[in-house]
Design an enzyme around this catalytic site. Structure first.
Site, short mmCIF file in Angstrom:
data_model
loop_
_atom_site.label_atom_id
_atom_site.label_comp_id
_atom_site.label_asym_id
_atom_site.label_seq_id
_atom_site.Cartn_x
_atom_site.Cartn_y
_atom_site.Cartn_z
N PRO A 77 0.80 -1.24 0.00
CG PRO A 77 -0.98 -1.61 1.47
CD PRO A 77 0.33 -2.20 1.01
CB CYS A 78 0.75 4.08 -2.35
SG CYS A 78 1.26 2.99 -3.69
#
Length: 413
Positions: A77-78
């Site tokens: 996840p960013c």
């Protein structure tokens, strides 16, 4: 020919997966949380083993079953690192980067590939990056970071991605980052045929106006509303190219249709801008908004293929070897990490060199404290500091990440 298998975590809808397949890797397993993305993976590759669920939950998959795999890869996840967000890093319940690095100790792959947003390359995370390199070195890997622009690999958008590649010491000398592939086509050149597919007579005129590389496509998350093409600045850039970025269309424009700004893009058009094409064919399942998010959050397949080929060549020991080292990032973190005792302000200032004065040192310490536990004491000679722990989730059963993940699961994508 020896088979090279990959385990891909946080696989999404398959951008990285397709690229790695093109590079010669065979998927032993793909793990993904989002049901819509899982359905897309299964639609395109029915023979793949796909596990749906929290990748960090032992009930989803057993990492030790894949020990010795050729490649461990993923696009974790960013949001913990994005410049547009709060940059919570190690204290964000969605942060799986440190966990993925620690996973290397169990899986012991020949190589590791992780990609994330440009924000992870910023000074805010210099200590975090150094900790990643140190951890991988302790496992016997040489790791490197590289900021890659998708437009350098034939993808008609900027889309900077910060990529980590780590290889076992016997393979590392044979690795080199992929060569740039020259300028990409413009948005107009890429989409003219799709814009004209329903008889819109202004498609060629539109394509002439849309003569630039696209801004970064933003897939967004379940926290936010429907599909659109990004924040305000991106919308302005799209408008200059004659694209209405306030949403995504169901179909290409029809004959005689006129627009105040220009037509909206369809999901098929967005996929083309992300690098899917006749060379990289893929089908997306689900409703329009979920398809858009799958496309917009993906690692462009041509970029994944280019990096994958470089890793494959290294695993096969092709070419001439050259010395490779894991570069240092944060002198203050290194000075703290290298001591089992408290470190004086004077020593940290010396470690930081001429560019570090007391106020800058205080700022750097405050940044490190966001990801690390740092104790301080006052002495006659001034403040002293001691690094005592890393706040990130790396698999701890008691970590607050589990509670926050369950609480926010419906909004995580």
């Amino acid at each position: 020919m020896t088979s090279h298998e990959v385990v891909e975590i946080c696989a999404g809808a398959g951008g990285q997966a397709l690229g790695l397949e093109k590079a010669g890797f065979e998927h032993a397993l793909a793990v993904e949380l989002d049901e819509n993305a899982v359905n897309t993976l299964k639609e395109n590759r029915p023979s793949w083993k796909v596990a749906m669920g929290d990748v960090a939950n032992p009930a989803t998959w057993n990492p030790s079953d894949y020990q010795g795999i050729s490649l461990l890869a993923g696009g974790v996840p960013c949001p913990p690192f994005t410049i547009a967000g709060k940059q919570l890093g190690a204290t964000d319940e969605r942060d799986l980067f440190a966990w993925a690095v620690k996973l290397v100790q169990t899986v012991q792959p020949e190589a590791l590939l992780l990609e994330n947003v440009r924000g992870l390359s910023m000074p805010r995370f210099s200590g975090y990056r150094q900790h990643v390199l140190d951890t991988l070195a302790s496992f016997g890997y040489i790791a490197e970071w590289k900021l890659l622009q998708a437009s350098d690999f034939g993808v008609p958008q900027l889309r900077p991605r910060f990529v980590l590649v780590a290889l076992k010491e016997d393979h590392a000398p044979y690795f080199s980052w992929p060569e740039l592939q020259g300028p990409a086509l413009t948005v107009g050149e890429t989409l003219q045929d799709l814009m004209a597919s329903n008889g819109w007579e202004l498609a060629q005129q539109w394509a002439t106006r849309a003569d630039k590389i696209a801004p970064t496509i933003v897939g967004g998350s379940k926290k936010h509303g429907g599909a659109d093409l990004g924040p305000t600045r991106a919308k302005r850039a799209w408008a200059e190219m004659g694209v209405d970025a306030l949403g995504v269309a169901d179909n290409a424009p029809i004959k005689g249709q006129k627009f105040p700004v220009g037509p909206k893009l369809t999901c098929e058009m967005v996929a083309r801008i992300q690098g899917w094409s006749d060379e990289y064919p893929w089908v997306f399942t689900g409703r329009k908004t979920t398809r858009y998010r799958q496309i917009g959050n993906a690692f462009p397949p041509p970029v994944a293929a280019a990096v994958g080929r470089s890793i494959m060549r290294a695993l096969r020991h092709e070419g001439s070897p050259s010395e490779r080292i894991s570069a240092d990032h944060d002198a203050i973190y290194l000075a703290l990490r290298g001591s089992d005792d408290f470190v004086s302000t004077a020593r940290l200032l010396r470690a930081g060199g001429k560019q570090i004065d007391p106020s800058e040192l205080e700022r750097r310490i405050s940044l490190l404290k966001r990801d690390f536990d740092i104790e301080t004491i006052e002495s006659p000679s001034g403040t002293q500091y001691k690094l005592t722990g890393f706040k990130a989730f790396v698999g701890q059963e008691s970590h607050v990440r589990h509670h926050l993940f369950e609480k926010n699961k419906s909004r995580i994508s």
